[in-house]
Motif scaffolding. Structure first.
Motif, PDB file in Angstrom:
ATOM      1  N   ASN A 340     -13.354  -1.178  26.294  1.00  8.65           N
ATOM      2  CA  ASN A 340     -12.607  -2.428  26.441  1.00  8.65           C
ATOM      3  C   ASN A 340     -11.998  -2.824  25.102  1.00  8.65           C
ATOM      4  O   ASN A 340     -12.674  -3.362  24.234  1.00  8.65           O
ATOM      5  CB  ASN A 340     -13.521  -3.542  26.955  1.00  8.65           C
ATOM      6  N   SER A 341     -10.711  -2.534  24.927  1.00  9.26           N
ATOM      7  CA  SER A 341     -10.005  -2.909  23.699  1.00  9.26           C
ATOM      8  C   SER A 341      -9.207  -4.187  23.877  1.00  9.26           C
ATOM      9  O   SER A 341      -8.401  -4.537  23.022  1.00  9.26           O
ATOM     10  CB  SER A 341      -9.067  -1.770  23.262  1.00  9.26           C
ATOM     11  N   SER A 342      -9.419  -4.888  24.977  1.00 10.91           N
ATOM     12  CA  SER A 342      -8.764  -6.174  25.185  1.00 10.91           C
ATOM     13  C   SER A 342      -9.654  -7.273  24.634  1.00 10.91           C
ATOM     14  O   SER A 342     -10.729  -7.017  24.099  1.00 10.91           O
ATOM     15  CB  SER A 342      -8.488  -6.414  26.668  1.00 10.91           C
ATOM     16  N   ARG A 343      -9.218  -8.518  24.779  1.00  8.96           N
ATOM     17  CA  ARG A 343     -10.007  -9.651  24.323  1.00  8.96           C
ATOM     18  C   ARG A 343     -10.603 -10.429  25.477  1.00  8.96           C
ATOM     19  O   ARG A 343     -11.102 -11.538  25.293  1.00  8.96           O
ATOM     20  CB  ARG A 343      -9.129 -10.559  23.453  1.00  8.96           C
ATOM     21  N   ARG A 344     -10.527  -9.869  26.676  1.00 11.00           N
ATOM     22  CA  ARG A 344     -11.142 -10.503  27.840  1.00 11.00           C
ATOM     23  C   ARG A 344     -12.296  -9.649  28.353  1.00 11.00           C
ATOM     24  O   ARG A 344     -12.382  -8.465  28.059  1.00 11.00           O
ATOM     25  CB  ARG A 344     -10.110 -10.719  28.947  1.00 11.00           C
ATOM     26  N   TYR A 345     -13.137 -10.265  29.142  1.00  7.85           N
ATOM     27  CA  TYR A 345     -14.244  -9.540  29.751  1.00  7.85           C
ATOM     28  C   TYR A 345     -13.755  -8.767  30.976  1.00  7.85           C
ATOM     29  O   TYR A 345     -13.026  -9.308  31.807  1.00  7.85           O
ATOM     30  CB  TYR A 345     -15.371 -10.500  30.142  1.00  7.85           C
ATOM     31  N   ILE A 346     -14.158  -7.507  31.065  1.00  9.07           N
ATOM     32  CA  ILE A 346     -13.849  -6.694  32.240  1.00  9.07           C
ATOM     33  C   ILE A 346     -14.885  -6.993  33.325  1.00  9.07           C
ATOM     34  O   ILE A 346     -16.088  -7.006  33.068  1.00  9.07           O
ATOM     35  CB  ILE A 346     -13.862  -5.193  31.882  1.00  9.07           C
ATOM     36  N   HIS A 347     -14.391  -7.229  34.546  1.00  5.79           N
ATOM     37  CA  HIS A 347     -15.280  -7.552  35.662  1.00  5.79           C
ATOM     38  C   HIS A 347     -15.391  -6.434  36.692  1.00  5.79           C
ATOM     39  O   HIS A 347     -16.366  -6.402  37.448  1.00  5.79           O
ATOM     40  CB  HIS A 347     -14.807  -8.830  36.353  1.00  5.79           C
ATOM     41  N   TYR A 348     -14.406  -5.540  36.766  1.00  4.52           N
ATOM     42  CA  TYR A 348     -14.430  -4.501  37.797  1.00  4.52           C
ATOM     43  C   TYR A 348     -13.968  -3.165  37.215  1.00  4.52           C
ATOM     44  O   TYR A 348     -12.992  -3.107  36.465  1.00  4.52           O
ATOM     45  CB  TYR A 348     -13.512  -4.855  38.973  1.00  4.52           C
ATOM     46  N   THR A 368     -22.874  -6.305  39.123  1.00  9.81           N
ATOM     47  CA  THR A 368     -22.859  -7.717  38.705  1.00  9.81           C
ATOM     48  C   THR A 368     -22.681  -7.879  37.211  1.00  9.81           C
ATOM     49  O   THR A 368     -22.713  -8.995  36.691  1.00  9.81           O
ATOM     50  CB  THR A 368     -24.173  -8.415  39.126  1.00  9.81           C
ATOM     51  N   GLY A 369     -22.490  -6.768  36.487  1.00  8.61           N
ATOM     52  CA  GLY A 369     -22.332  -6.855  35.049  1.00  8.61           C
ATOM     53  C   GLY A 369     -20.900  -7.126  34.638  1.00  8.61           C
ATOM     54  O   GLY A 369     -19.977  -7.145  35.449  1.00  8.61           O
ATOM     55  N   VAL A 370     -20.708  -7.343  33.362  1.00  7.58           N
ATOM     56  CA  VAL A 370     -19.383  -7.485  32.772  1.00  7.58           C
ATOM     57  C   VAL A 370     -19.355  -6.641  31.506  1.00  7.58           C
ATOM     58  O   VAL A 370     -20.396  -6.323  30.924  1.00  7.58           O
ATOM     59  CB  VAL A 370     -19.036  -8.953  32.436  1.00  7.58           C
ATOM     60  N   LEU A 371     -18.156  -6.267  31.077  1.00  5.84           N
ATOM     61  CA  LEU A 371     -17.979  -5.452  29.871  1.00  5.84           C
ATOM     62  C   LEU A 371     -17.216  -6.275  28.853  1.00  5.84           C
ATOM     63  O   LEU A 371     -16.046  -6.618  29.053  1.00  5.84           O
ATOM     64  CB  LEU A 371     -17.222  -4.160  30.208  1.00  5.84           C
ATOM     65  N   GLY A 372     -17.873  -6.620  27.759  1.00  5.01           N
ATOM     66  CA  GLY A 372     -17.294  -7.512  26.772  1.00  5.01           C
ATOM     67  C   GLY A 372     -16.249  -6.844  25.897  1.00  5.01           C
ATOM     68  O   GLY A 372     -16.137  -5.612  25.840  1.00  5.01           O
ATOM     69  N   ASP A 407      -4.312   9.785  38.562  1.00  5.15           N
ATOM     70  CA  ASP A 407      -4.382  11.245  38.480  1.00  5.15           C
ATOM     71  C   ASP A 407      -4.942  11.710  37.132  1.00  5.15           C
ATOM     72  O   ASP A 407      -4.358  12.547  36.438  1.00  5.15           O
ATOM     73  CB  ASP A 407      -2.993  11.847  38.713  1.00  5.15           C
ATOM     74  N   THR A 408      -6.106  11.160  36.773  1.00  3.29           N
ATOM     75  CA  THR A 408      -6.737  11.484  35.500  1.00  3.29           C
ATOM     76  C   THR A 408      -7.708  12.648  35.671  1.00  3.29           C
ATOM     77  O   THR A 408      -8.569  12.620  36.558  1.00  3.29           O
ATOM     78  CB  THR A 408      -7.491  10.260  34.949  1.00  3.29           C
ATOM     79  N   ASP A 409      -7.594  13.662  34.831  1.00  2.45           N
ATOM     80  CA  ASP A 409      -8.491  14.818  34.873  1.00  2.45           C
ATOM     81  C   ASP A 409      -9.766  14.462  34.105  1.00  2.45           C
ATOM     82  O   ASP A 409      -9.847  14.623  32.891  1.00  2.45           O
ATOM     83  CB  ASP A 409      -7.814  16.036  34.255  1.00  2.45           C
ATOM     84  N   LEU A 410     -10.779  13.990  34.821  1.00  8.81           N
ATOM     85  CA  LEU A 410     -12.000  13.539  34.168  1.00  8.81           C
ATOM     86  C   LEU A 410     -12.871  14.688  33.679  1.00  8.81           C
ATOM     87  O   LEU A 410     -13.815  14.463  32.913  1.00  8.81           O
ATOM     88  CB  LEU A 410     -12.795  12.641  35.116  1.00  8.81           C
ATOM     89  N   CYS A 411     -12.566  15.904  34.115  1.00  2.81           N
ATOM     90  CA  CYS A 411     -13.290  17.043  33.560  1.00  2.81           C
ATOM     91  C   CYS A 411     -12.823  17.348  32.142  1.00  2.81           C
ATOM     92  O   CYS A 411     -13.504  18.062  31.399  1.00  2.81           O
ATOM     93  CB  CYS A 411     -13.106  18.274  34.450  1.00  2.81           C
ATOM     94  N   ALA A 412     -11.649  16.801  31.774  1.00  2.00           N
ATOM     95  CA  ALA A 412     -11.096  17.028  30.437  1.00  2.00           C
ATOM     96  C   ALA A 412     -11.053  15.753  29.608  1.00  2.00           C
ATOM     97  O   ALA A 412     -10.968  15.808  28.379  1.00  2.00           O
ATOM     98  CB  ALA A 412      -9.689  17.624  30.542  1.00  2.00           C
ATOM     99  N   VAL A 413     -11.077  14.577  30.256  1.00  2.00           N
ATOM    100  CA  VAL A 413     -10.968  13.291  29.572  1.00  2.00           C
ATOM    101  C   VAL A 413     -12.349  12.641  29.512  1.00  2.00           C
ATOM    102  O   VAL A 413     -13.001  12.452  30.541  1.00  2.00           O
ATOM    103  CB  VAL A 413      -9.971  12.366  30.293  1.00  2.00           C
ATOM    104  N   GLU A 414     -12.799  12.286  28.329  1.00  2.00           N
ATOM    105  CA  GLU A 414     -14.116  11.686  28.167  1.00  2.00           C
ATOM    106  C   GLU A 414     -14.076  10.163  28.121  1.00  2.00           C
ATOM    107  O   GLU A 414     -15.096   9.512  28.362  1.00  2.00           O
ATOM    108  CB  GLU A 414     -14.774  12.212  26.885  1.00  2.00           C
ATOM    109  N   GLU A 415     -12.911   9.596  27.784  1.00  2.00           N
ATOM    110  CA  GLU A 415     -12.858   8.149  27.599  1.00  2.00           C
ATOM    111  C   GLU A 415     -11.495   7.611  28.006  1.00  2.00           C
ATOM    112  O   GLU A 415     -10.471   8.242  27.734  1.00  2.00           O
ATOM    113  CB  GLU A 415     -13.132   7.796  26.136  1.00  2.00           C
ATOM    114  N   VAL A 416     -11.476   6.452  28.685  1.00  2.00           N
ATOM    115  CA  VAL A 416     -10.237   5.721  28.943  1.00  2.00           C
ATOM    116  C   VAL A 416     -10.376   4.346  28.296  1.00  2.00           C
ATOM    117  O   VAL A 416     -11.474   3.785  28.234  1.00  2.00           O
ATOM    118  CB  VAL A 416      -9.934   5.588  30.447  1.00  2.00           C
ATOM    119  N   THR A 417      -9.262   3.824  27.821  1.00  2.00           N
ATOM    120  CA  THR A 417      -9.274   2.567  27.075  1.00  2.00           C
ATOM    121  C   THR A 417      -8.487   1.505  27.828  1.00  2.00           C
ATOM    122  O   THR A 417      -7.307   1.685  28.123  1.00  2.00           O
ATOM    123  CB  THR A 417      -8.664   2.757  25.674  1.00  2.00           C
ATOM    124  N   PHE A 418      -9.155   0.403  28.140  1.00  2.00           N
ATOM    125  CA  PHE A 418      -8.507  -0.732  28.781  1.00  2.00           C
ATOM    126  C   PHE A 418      -7.903  -1.611  27.708  1.00  2.00           C
ATOM    127  O   PHE A 418      -8.593  -2.090  26.809  1.00  2.00           O
ATOM    128  CB  PHE A 418      -9.514  -1.531  29.607  1.00  2.00           C
TER     129      PHE A 418
END
Length: 518
Positions: A340-348, A368-372, A407-418
């Motif tokens: 989470n590279s934003s300044r808001r909390y991720i809910h989903y 029920t968690g959030v990502l700060g 269409d993200t290749d998760l076998c090759a991508v380890e991280e995505v950035t919001f």
């Protein structure tokens, strides 16, 4: 994949305010502004803001849709802390109050979908994680609701004024409160202007729980777990151990019972919950030192449970709960990290096989968690087959802003950035929009809060500095994104480390490239 280390506060007209700048070490929160060096070298400021956490337990009949929290000295309730994620009837949620500074004492207010409100005044959020039990009373009278979460009926309930020396009569009057049941308690003969009561609930098997000097006028519900928390220090007994939650769900119950015994006994978590990646110290304090063989049961928020039979707790230091499937993060090549590279909390957070189409995204991996802001979350995907690699990913924050990774290749991508935006096209550099401006701190104090908001928004929205400070003599370049060239009028507010502030009302930012504080 590039990363935008900044915030975008969505306004009612769809525009966003973003301050751009590099990320810094420390707590990992993104810096909401480019601290322009110029003639003055700016060192990273000391983080002033602290987060406060509350647990909302909804014992009511309708969803809780709003949580307001404000310092006790404030005259207004301020922003809704739940955002777009209500707490369902019978459910609970962990809510983080960000950028609390040094403030500990808060007034809190819950509102359900039927506009029923309940207030909790003077709560100290620094000393403990406060549990707000919504439902029943909380309306200025001592009447309340008892929620039985102990797994067996409550057979007796006593309510006594805090000034009394005895418990008095059983208010259930021969009735029982079944397991998972609720009971509305009309406090008999309430004492005028007295809200502090002692409450005790008992089961026929001898389990009991007491609440001493509880303010029933501000408490809508009491939740009976079957016992009070143990008071012994961890490690005082050879059976004490740590329970680590390696699953993606919140753990709600931990039971420990001697091997061969039918009943599980008390829930050791009580009113607490155990978040993913956290540990809980279990104090097994009621058994002889030579009793070592125990069964341990752990249950998460979805009712999934794991049983660890015949554990020698005298030799074990830790038990690890891995969730219903028992898999560790990283066991599958498709497992990935959301940053989470934003300044808001991720809910989903959602992930589905690429090309699925339609509106159905499946389960929310955050639960029920959030990502700060600045935090990461490990997504344990558990795909249908090991060679299924291409997925669509969708991330939604507290303001409803979403970002998809098709269409993200998760076998090759380890991280995505919001990044808080729908596309990379939103990431315009500072100075390209006519409203972009520089705030110069010309005072001899640090600035701790900076806000920019359209006048029609009705509130100040997000603090652009976040966990950082703007040093004396430093500049903050503020990037205004998505407002359109015709929207030039904004309110700006800056607050220093002494609480002194300056507000520019209805300022034409299209004609104001630089602001000086004070």
């Amino acid at each position: 994949m590039t990363s935008v280390h900044a915030s975008m506060a969505t306004d009612p007209n769809g525009g966003r305010v973003r301050a751009t700048g590099p990320r810094h070490a420390g707590r990992g929160l993104a810096l909401a502004g480019l601290l322009a060096l110029g003639a003055v070298a700016v060192l990273p400021g000391t983080a002033h803001a602290a987060d406060r956490t509350v647990i909302v337990q909804n014992a009511g009949q309708a969803d809780v849709v709003h949580l307001f929290a404000s310092p006790v000295e404030a005259t207004e309730w301020g922003l809704d802390r739940l955002g777009s994620k209500p707490v369902p009837a019978g459910g609970n949620a962990i809510v983080t109050i960000v950028n609390a500074g040094d403030t500990c004492e808060f007034d809190l207010k819950l509102v359900d979908a039927n506009d029923k409100a309940q207030e909790f005044r003077g709560q100290n959020l620094c000393t403990t994680t406060v549990t707000l039990a919504f439902g029943g009373g909380g309306d200025g009278t001592p009447d309340f609701m008892l929620v039985n979460d102990a797994g067996e009926p409550v057979s007796a309930l006593y309510v006594s004024p805090g000034t009394s020396s005895d418990w008095g009569d059983d208010v259930l009057g021969g009735n029982t409160v079944p397991a998972s049941g609720r009971f509305d308690v009309d406090v008999p003969d309430p004492v005028a202007e007295n809200c502090r009561y002692d409450v005790k609930a008992e089961t026929s098997s001898g389990r009991s729980q007491e609440w001493r000097a509880v303010d029933l006028c501000a408490t809508g519900a009491l939740i009976f777990r079957g016992s009070n928390a143990a008071t012994a220090d961890v490690g005082d007994h050879p059976q004490d151990f740590a329970l680590r939650n390696d699953s993606q769900k919140y753990v709600h119950y931990i039971y420990v019972s001697p091997t061969g015994q039918d009943a599980w006994g008390d829930d050791y978590l009580g009113d607490d919950v155990l978040a993913p990646a956290e540990s809980f110290q279990v104090k097994v304090s009621t058994y002889p030192a030579d009793a070592c063989a125990f069964d341990v049961k752990v249950k998460d928020e979805d009712g999934n449970e794991a049983v660890f039979p015949d554990q020698n707790l005298c030799e074990l230091d830790e038990i690890v709960f891995k969730g219903a499937e028992g898999a560790n993060f990283g066991d599958n090549p498709q497992d990935f990290v959301v940053r989470n590279s934003s300044r808001r909390y991720i809910h989903y957070i959602y992930a589905r096989p690429a090309g699925s189409g339609g509106d159905a995204w499946g389960d929310d991996y955050l639960g029920t968690g959030v990502l700060g802001p600045g935090e990461t979350f490990n997504v344990d995907l558990k795909p249908a087959s090991a060679d299924q690699c291409r997925f669509d990913i969708r991330v939604v924050d507290e303001a409803g802003t979403e970002q998809t990774f098709p269409d993200t290749d998760l076998c090759a991508v380890e991280e995505v950035t919001f990044e808080g935006s729908g596309s990379q096209a939103d990431a315009t550099p500072w100075g390209k929009d006519p409203q972009d401006f520089t705030l110069h701190n010309g005072s001899d104090r640090e600035l701790h809060y900076v806000y920019v908001s359209p006048p029609e928004a009705g509130d100040w929205q997000s603090d652009l500095l976040g966990s950082r400070t703007l040093a004396a003599g430093a500049n903050l370049n503020i990037n205004m994104v998505g407002f359109g060239p015709a929207q030039c009028v904004f309110d700006v507010r800056a607050v220093d480390d002494q609480g002194e502030e300056k507000v520019w009302k209805a300022l034409n930012l299209c004609a104001t490239p630089k602001l000086d504080y004070p």
